[in-house]
Design an enzyme around this catalytic site. Structure first.
Site, PDB file in Angstrom:
ATOM      1  N   HIS A   1       0.847  -1.192   0.000  1.00 56.78           N
ATOM      2  CA  HIS A   1       0.000   0.000   0.000  1.00 56.78           C
ATOM      3  C   HIS A   1       0.880   1.239   0.000  1.00 56.78           C
ATOM      4  O   HIS A   1       1.947   1.235   0.613  1.00 56.78           O
ATOM      5  CB  HIS A   1      -0.918   0.009   1.231  1.00 56.78           C
ATOM      6  CG  HIS A   1      -2.047   0.975   1.097  1.00 56.78           C
ATOM      7  ND1 HIS A   1      -1.951   2.279   1.495  1.00 56.78           N
ATOM      8  CD2 HIS A   1      -3.277   0.833   0.548  1.00 56.78           C
ATOM      9  CE1 HIS A   1      -3.088   2.890   1.217  1.00 56.78           C
ATOM     10  NE2 HIS A   1      -3.901   2.033   0.637  1.00 56.78           N
TER      11      HIS A   1
ATOM     12  N   GLU B   1      -7.817  -5.198  -0.339  1.00 53.59           N
ATOM     13  CA  GLU B   1      -8.360  -6.014  -1.423  1.00 53.59           C
ATOM     14  C   GLU B   1      -8.252  -7.516  -1.175  1.00 53.59           C
ATOM     15  O   GLU B   1      -9.023  -8.290  -1.725  1.00 53.59           O
ATOM     16  CB  GLU B   1      -7.633  -5.686  -2.741  1.00 53.59           C
ATOM     17  CG  GLU B   1      -7.544  -4.212  -3.072  1.00 53.59           C
ATOM     18  CD  GLU B   1      -8.855  -3.636  -3.559  1.00 53.59           C
ATOM     19  OE1 GLU B   1      -9.896  -4.266  -3.306  1.00 53.59           O
ATOM     20  OE2 GLU B   1      -8.835  -2.579  -4.183  1.00 53.59           O
TER      21      GLU B   1
END
Ligand SMILES: CC(C)(COP(=O)(O)OP(=O)(O)OC[C@H]1O[C@@H](n2cnc3c(N)ncnc32)[C@H](O)[C@@H]1OP(=O)(O)O)[C@@H](O)C(=O)NCCC(=O)NCCS
Length: 512
Positions: free
Chosen positions: A397, A450
């Site tokens: 991320h 996700e």
């Protein structure tokens, strides 16, 4: 100017400085300011700067009804911040910009040698990017603050994010999606009356306007199996045009809020209708008795979901409503900053979200699990992928360098639901984190939202091609809140780029 010739404060300061003494009257100092056309005088004792008296102080004095015959010392700002003549202009601007100064004395070794205006420093700071400052802006704008917001924030190093003043994970644990939607639009959670009023206001807005509804079969047919998000992009554009959405610059807050509410309410209905049409099924109208998430699953799958499935999807939706200045939110704000209409901002944001590096990953994370197949295969598969330079979908991320709190929450939702993929996913997660730590040391790569989003949605019966659209159906609430905020205090977002092509001007060859 050569790339390395940074301009200093001395290059742009004004001198001699218009000065005053502390014991003269404000009216005498004001006369001198007017005569010399300057916005301030530096108050001195010899060549030492004691204070600064600015036009703003004169306004303050007039507003207070004070006597202009009062001494300067009573109205000046004593011991003003100052800057050294050899300071680099861009850096001086950066360090002083927060304070709201307009003029800064330039002091060398205790002696007043000039004065510089923030406007001049800013001009230099903005001219510089083409030559030097632009190199200092990280690629991908990582860590660059580009706006102020009261909607929420992400603290990557702490693994924490919030909506308004509340921890987003706590909201997802104990509140409904409608409550959090209200929070984003209105700044606080609703009372029970406000909740009922909001639900009554939103319910009819879930219906697709008849003209748009009539066009959906043709859109689905022409799009010929394109991803549902692409169809949504087209449909939101059509919706905004058919409802006559006007430039955000020309509408007041109430009208923009009404438009935003309508888009947020109807997006889930549009998505489900488009999905069903693509699969040869008839669209299902929203059920006014069902809350947001249950209604969403009902319109998608044709059956009222179990409370467990509805709640799991609702928690996923709440956790993805907003997340700092991610690419799609930034896109929505940039478009709104031009004064364009709300539908344009949402369409642009959908486009940004559709990319695999942003919202397009959950189905790819499941696809990766399918490709890995068995736990015995996981270690060699992951190693080979990372060594090839591939990205493991659902890992890493831009902001989080610890566990993504959304991933932690969704892992626990997935554990609550169980399901055949869960054990395998948890084993792959553990292995992947270990291997990434070994092959990409220091990069701090963990699961992002996700990875478990796919597991949760799969367990609730959401088909893979609806994973990213489901993300869009909640994120549209965040985008809209940002559109409202941007429009309420707008300035065109228009950055610069470092030109890196062949040096201009080259002679333009005449046409052959
Ligand atoms: C999310 C993402 C785009 C953030 O990227 P970023 O902040 O630009 O990170 P960078 O591209 O600078 O990556 C830094 C390093 O970590 C590596 N890295 C980042 N994510 C990785 C992943 N998922 N798998 C393997 N390596 C990864 C990069 O290869 C790079 O290594 P290097 O220093 O050897 O070149 C990135 O982590 C990614 O592509 N993840 C996979 C897609 C995904 O899950 N998207 C959903 C996001 S919510």
């Amino acid at each position: 100017m050569a790339a390395d010739a940074k301009r200093t404060v001395a290059d742009i300061m004004s001198r001699p400085v218009v000065t005053a003494t502390p014991d003269e009257t404000v009216s005498a100092a004001a006369d001198r300011m007017r005569a010399q056309s300057v916005g301030s005088v530096v108050v001195v004792d010899g060549d030492r700067a004691l204070g600064i008296l600015t036009e703003r102080d004169l306004v303050r004095l007039a507003a207070a009804g004070a006597d202009p015959g009062t001494q300067v010392a009573a109205w000046m700002t004593a011991e003003p911040d100052h800057v050294a003549p050899d300071a680099e202009a861009g850096a001086a601007f950066a360090s002083l910009a927060e304070h709201g100064y307009r003029h800064i004395p330039v002091v060398d070794d205790g002696r007043l040698v000039g004065i510089v205006s923030m406007r001049d420093l800013m001009r230099i700071a903005q001219i510089q990017p083409a030559e030097s400052l632009a190199h200092e802006v990280p690629r991908g704008l990582e860590g660059v603050v580009v706006a102020e917001t009261q909607i929420g924030d992400v603290r990557g190093l702490e693994g924490f994010y919030h909506y308004r003043q509340y921890n987003a994970v706590e909201l997802a644990e104990i509140r409904t999606l409608e409550d959090v939607w209200y929070l984003l639009f209105h700044g606080d959670l609703p009372s029970s009356t406000q909740r009922d009023d909001f639900a009554d206001e939103v319910r009819p807005l879930r219906m697709i306007p008849p003209a748009v509804k009539a066009a959906l079969p043709e859109i689905a047919r022409v799009a010929n199996g394109a991803p549902p998000l692409d169809l949504l992009r087209t449909t939101v554009s059509l919706l905004g045009a058919s409802l006559g959405y006007r430039p955000s610059l020309d509408v007041d807050h109430d009208e923009l809020r009404a438009e935003a509410l309508r888009v947020c309410a109807v997006v889930p209905t549009l998505l489900c209708a488009l999905h069903r049409l693509q699969h040869g099924d008839t669209p299902i109208d929203p059920d006014p008795d069902l809350p947001y998430a249950a209604n969403y699953l009902y319109m998608m799958l044709g059956e009222v979901p179990t409370p467990e499935h509805a709640r799991a999807v609702e928690q996923y939706l709440i956790s993805t409503i907003d997340h700092g200045f991610n690419a799609s939110t930034f896109t929505a704000r940039v478009i709104t900053s031009t004064g364009a209409d709300l539908a344009a901002a949402v369409v642009g944001a959908i486009g940004a979200l559709s990319g695999p590096l942003h919202g397009g990953a959950p189905s790819r994370a499941l696809q990766m699990l399918d490709e890995i197949g068995t736990i015995e295969n996981a270690d060699p598969w992951i190693r080979a992928a990372v060594e090839r330079g591939d990205r493991l979908m659902g890992f890493g991320h831009r902001v989080y360098k610890v566990d993504d709190p959304r991933s932690v929450m969704l892992r626990s939702v997935a554990e609550r639901l169980g399901g055949p993929k869960l054990d395998f996913a948890e084993q792959v997660e553990q292995l992947a984190v270990e291997i990434l730590g070994e092959l990409k040391p220091g990069r701090k790569l963990y699961t992002n939202v996700e990875f478990y989003a796919g597991i949760v949605m799969d367990a609730c019966g959401v088909p893979r091609d609806m994973f990213t659209p489901t993300f869009a159906s909640s994120r549209v609430i965040g985008w809209s809140a940002h559109v409202l905020e941007q429009a309420a205090d707008n300035r065109l977002i228009r950055p610069s780029a470092h030109y890196a092509g062949p040096p201009p001007p080259q002679p333009v060859p005449s046409a052959a």
